[in-house]
Design an enzyme around this catalytic site. Structure first.
Site, PDB file in Angstrom:
ATOM      1  N   TYR A  56      39.297  19.686  10.025  1.00  0.00           N
ATOM      2  CA  TYR A  56      38.622  20.489   9.002  1.00  0.00           C
ATOM      3  C   TYR A  56      37.222  19.971   8.699  1.00  0.00           C
ATOM      4  O   TYR A  56      37.008  18.783   8.429  1.00  0.00           O
ATOM      5  CB  TYR A  56      39.425  20.528   7.692  1.00  0.00           C
ATOM      6  CG  TYR A  56      38.632  21.226   6.592  1.00  0.00           C
ATOM      7  CD1 TYR A  56      38.427  22.603   6.634  1.00  0.00           C
ATOM      8  CD2 TYR A  56      38.017  20.500   5.577  1.00  0.00           C
ATOM      9  CE1 TYR A  56      37.664  23.240   5.687  1.00  0.00           C
ATOM     10  CE2 TYR A  56      37.250  21.128   4.619  1.00  0.00           C
ATOM     11  CZ  TYR A  56      37.072  22.506   4.671  1.00  0.00           C
ATOM     12  OH  TYR A  56      36.295  23.132   3.735  1.00  0.00           O
ATOM     13  N   HIS A  86      24.927  27.145   1.149  1.00  0.00           N
ATOM     14  CA  HIS A  86      25.483  26.752  -0.145  1.00  0.00           C
ATOM     15  C   HIS A  86      24.404  26.508  -1.203  1.00  0.00           C
ATOM     16  O   HIS A  86      24.725  26.286  -2.372  1.00  0.00           O
ATOM     17  CB  HIS A  86      26.347  25.499   0.010  1.00  0.00           C
ATOM     18  CG  HIS A  86      27.690  25.778   0.632  1.00  0.00           C
ATOM     19  ND1 HIS A  86      27.826  26.457   1.817  1.00  0.00           N
ATOM     20  CD2 HIS A  86      28.951  25.474   0.231  1.00  0.00           C
ATOM     21  CE1 HIS A  86      29.109  26.561   2.125  1.00  0.00           C
ATOM     22  NE2 HIS A  86      29.817  25.981   1.179  1.00  0.00           N
ATOM     23  N   ASN A 198      30.326  17.986  -0.406  1.00  0.00           N
ATOM     24  CA  ASN A 198      31.557  17.670  -1.128  1.00  0.00           C
ATOM     25  C   ASN A 198      31.318  16.419  -1.953  1.00  0.00           C
ATOM     26  O   ASN A 198      30.844  15.398  -1.440  1.00  0.00           O
ATOM     27  CB  ASN A 198      32.704  17.410  -0.148  1.00  0.00           C
ATOM     28  CG  ASN A 198      33.484  18.670   0.195  1.00  0.00           C
ATOM     29  OD1 ASN A 198      34.461  18.604   0.903  1.00  0.00           O
ATOM     30  ND2 ASN A 198      33.073  19.809  -0.318  1.00  0.00           N
ATOM     31  N   TYR A 280      35.205  13.525 -48.513  1.00  0.00           N
ATOM     32  CA  TYR A 280      35.691  13.017 -47.231  1.00  0.00           C
ATOM     33  C   TYR A 280      34.558  12.647 -46.265  1.00  0.00           C
ATOM     34  O   TYR A 280      34.699  11.729 -45.463  1.00  0.00           O
ATOM     35  CB  TYR A 280      36.572  14.068 -46.544  1.00  0.00           C
ATOM     36  CG  TYR A 280      37.938  14.251 -47.149  1.00  0.00           C
ATOM     37  CD1 TYR A 280      38.358  13.534 -48.261  1.00  0.00           C
ATOM     38  CD2 TYR A 280      38.826  15.167 -46.587  1.00  0.00           C
ATOM     39  CE1 TYR A 280      39.606  13.716 -48.818  1.00  0.00           C
ATOM     40  CE2 TYR A 280      40.087  15.353 -47.129  1.00  0.00           C
ATOM     41  CZ  TYR A 280      40.478  14.630 -48.245  1.00  0.00           C
ATOM     42  OH  TYR A 280      41.726  14.813 -48.775  1.00  0.00           O
ATOM     43  N   ARG A 283      33.859   9.183 -47.496  1.00  0.00           N
ATOM     44  CA  ARG A 283      35.018   8.301 -47.584  1.00  0.00           C
ATOM     45  C   ARG A 283      35.709   8.111 -46.239  1.00  0.00           C
ATOM     46  O   ARG A 283      36.274   7.057 -45.957  1.00  0.00           O
ATOM     47  CB  ARG A 283      36.009   8.876 -48.609  1.00  0.00           C
ATOM     48  CG  ARG A 283      37.039   7.870 -49.074  1.00  0.00           C
ATOM     49  CD  ARG A 283      38.181   8.436 -49.898  1.00  0.00           C
ATOM     50  NE  ARG A 283      37.958   9.706 -50.555  1.00  0.00           N
ATOM     51  CZ  ARG A 283      38.936  10.516 -50.923  1.00  0.00           C
ATOM     52  NH1 ARG A 283      40.201  10.177 -50.682  1.00  0.00           N
ATOM     53  NH2 ARG A 283      38.699  11.659 -51.527  1.00  0.00           N
ATOM     54  N   PHE A 329      37.378  15.777  -4.158  1.00  0.00           N
ATOM     55  CA  PHE A 329      36.217  16.465  -4.727  1.00  0.00           C
ATOM     56  C   PHE A 329      36.561  17.233  -6.001  1.00  0.00           C
ATOM     57  O   PHE A 329      35.667  17.731  -6.689  1.00  0.00           O
ATOM     58  CB  PHE A 329      35.657  17.466  -3.705  1.00  0.00           C
ATOM     59  CG  PHE A 329      36.719  18.345  -3.093  1.00  0.00           C
ATOM     60  CD1 PHE A 329      37.394  19.281  -3.857  1.00  0.00           C
ATOM     61  CD2 PHE A 329      37.052  18.216  -1.759  1.00  0.00           C
ATOM     62  CE1 PHE A 329      38.394  20.080  -3.311  1.00  0.00           C
ATOM     63  CE2 PHE A 329      38.042  19.013  -1.195  1.00  0.00           C
ATOM     64  CZ  PHE A 329      38.715  19.947  -1.979  1.00  0.00           C
ATOM     65  N   GLU A 413      40.505  28.280  -2.411  1.00  0.00           N
ATOM     66  CA  GLU A 413      40.159  27.420  -3.542  1.00  0.00           C
ATOM     67  C   GLU A 413      40.604  28.151  -4.810  1.00  0.00           C
ATOM     68  O   GLU A 413      39.817  28.788  -5.500  1.00  0.00           O
ATOM     69  CB  GLU A 413      38.662  27.114  -3.510  1.00  0.00           C
ATOM     70  CG  GLU A 413      38.311  26.321  -2.250  1.00  0.00           C
ATOM     71  CD  GLU A 413      36.852  26.351  -1.864  1.00  0.00           C
ATOM     72  OE1 GLU A 413      36.021  26.744  -2.706  1.00  0.00           O
ATOM     73  OE2 GLU A 413      36.542  25.993  -0.707  1.00  0.00           O
TER      74      GLU A 413
END
Length: 504
Positions: A56, A86, A198, A280, A283, A329, A413
């Site tokens: 792959y 990409h 990646n 608060y 405090r 990844f 994915e």
């Protein structure tokens, strides 16, 4: 001593990271790192020469195209196409200080010898870092799984002479920078594009940048809260260690001690009090600020692990003679941590805005809106509006990104972390917190003047004296926008010794 940091297998801590950045150290690959990178590349080349089966990302397509076998003569083109295809980020540009951190973290991850990258490719990334050649990267485009694909593609484009970079204060084409230095474009070999794209370095760089600022923001939240307590004529009893030892959360104990130390020797805190209890937001400073500190500690541990990890895919293991495709990844650990960090930062802003509101409300012998002649003067009425607006925006931004997912790559994915969106949101929350704390400081420093002639502690008086050199007391209405900006700048530039930032 040489101003050099050697990339090696030594653990990269946040202290080392801050030292590299603050001292503007140059990077060099250690002999060990060079050896690890070269051995892994040699192993991969030998494997490819003797292996005809699909592996792959090395001799196959990517994502849902993982079953498409690519011929050996096209492997270099495959990797080049990957980077180009990409690089489709959009939106705002990533700040340059985070881009530089991305470069450093990518170099670190590739140096361990599990990625199959060429030595010359990593050395070119080192050249980019050392010469402040900063790729133009965009904030939108990563799903936080399969790595930060789009941002890392933009980080990698200049290796090919493609895309744009910031250099010498200008945005220019990458090819011009390569010509300037006499660098040839890198010819990517098998697996290299995938090794570059990646990874979690976009999320990691944002997270590391935020982590390195949280100790200072936490310090200021405690200090400004203590000044507000003085201005409100509040009580010291809620910070007594006996209360906190019977509910011993680390952050809670540390916050109470720090605030008590800030107030040590104060005439204001020691004067007799009319009011039995404080709201608060005063405090419960130890409980609220302390919970955020504990969250910061958790997030810091997550990111320390991540910046010392290999996060590309597939991974190469020379000793066991294996190339294994997995999912390092995937940004889920970071996505959860970034969401937690955003919530913890937002809560510091939420309680800060409440203290600001109490200070302007005309309570405890303070004038309405902390100004003489209220009515004629609006004083600090509207800065509280601003703080409220920002605090509410932080609540909206703190809605978790990590609970979301969306299917991509034709279903291959099918679960993603959305950690990249969590990272950019978290930075906005942090920047917003700085402004909220700045507005509280404006109010707290004004309120404390109405307690004169009593003095606060030496430390607080020193801090306020430095602040008044930048922002003067408000005696009548003026444009407070400039005061807010000056106060933010004061907090950003105020130097704090490391031992004060370290909690016992």
């Amino acid at each position: 001593m040489e101003n050099i940091h050697y990339i090696s297998t030594d653990l990269l801590s946040f202290e080392i990271l801050e030292e590299i950045l603050s001292h503007n150290k140059i990077l060099k690959l250690s002999d060990l790192a060079k050896n690890n990178i070269q051995k892994c590349r040699d192993f991969l080349d030998a494997k490819m020469a003797s292996h005809s089966e699909p592996i792959y990302g090395i001799n196959t397509g990517f994502g849902s195209l993982c079953n498409v076998k690519i011929s050996n003569e096209n492997l270099s083109k495959l990797q080049e196409n990957l980077v180009k295809s990409h690089a489709c980020g959009t939106g705002e540009e990533v700040p340059n200080e985070i881009v530089k951190l991305m470069l450093l973290l990518k170099i670190q991850s590739l140096s361990y010898g599990h990625s199959g990258i060429q030595l010359q490719t990593v050395e070119r990334l080192v050249d980019f870092y050392n010469n402040d050649v900063l790729p133009v990267i965009y904030t939108q485009g990563s799903l936080g799984a399969s790595g930060d694909l789009a941002p890392l593609a933009h980080l990698s484009l200049p290796l090919l002479g493609e895309g744009e970079v910031w250099f010498g204060g200008k945005k220019i084409n990458s090819s011009e920078v390569l010509d300037h230095f006499g660098w040839e474009p890198i010819v990517l070999q098998s697996k290299e594009g995938l090794a570059l794209l990646n990874g979690t370095q976009f999320m990691s760089a944002y997270g590391a940048h935020i982590v390195m600022k949280t100790s200072k923001l936490s310090f200021f939240a405690d200090l400004i809260g203590a000044i507000s307590l003085e201005g409100f004529d509040g009580r010291i009893e809620p910070f007594n260690e006996l209360i906190h030892y019977i509910r011993p959360h680390n952050g809670q104990i540390a916050t109470a001690k720090r605030v008590k130390d800030f107030l040590d020797g104060s005439e204001i805190i020691e004067q007799p009090k009319t009011y039995v209890q404080d709201p608060y937001s005063f405090r419960c400073i130890p409980q609220v600020h302390g919970a955020s500190k504990d969250a910061f500690d958790y997030v810091k541990k997550v990111f320390k692990t991540e910046i010392n990890s290999v996060t590309d895919n597939p991974n190469i293991f020379i000793e066991s003679d294996q190339i294994i495709s997995g999912g390092n990844f995937h940004g889920q650990p970071l996505a959860l941590a970034l969401d937690f960090m955003a919530i913890a930062l937002a809560e510091l802003g939420s309680i800060s805005e409440r203290r600001t509101y109490q200070l302007i409300s005309g309570l405890r012998n303070l004038p309405a809106f902390l100004v003489d002649n209220p009515g004629l003067n609006s004083g600090f009425m509207i800065p509280q509006y601003t703080a409220a607006s920002i605090a509410s925006q932080n609540k909206q931004l703190a809605t978790p990104s990590s609970v979301d997912s969306i299917v991509s790559s034709n279903g291959q994915e099918d679960h993603v972390s959305m950690g990249a969106n969590g990272a950019t949101k978290c930075l906005r929350v942090m920047d917003n917190l700085e402004r909220i704390l700045a507005i509280e400081l404006m109010n707290a420093s004004q309120a404390i003047e109405y307690r004169r002639p009593l003095q606060s502690s030496d430390f607080i008086e020193m801090f306020l004296k430095s602040y008044r050199e930048e922002v003067s007391l408000v005696k009548e209405d003026r444009i407070l926008h400039f005061d807010i900006e000056k106060t933010v700048n004061f907090l950003n530039t105020f130097q704090i010794e490391n031992d004060l930032l370290t909690l016992a």
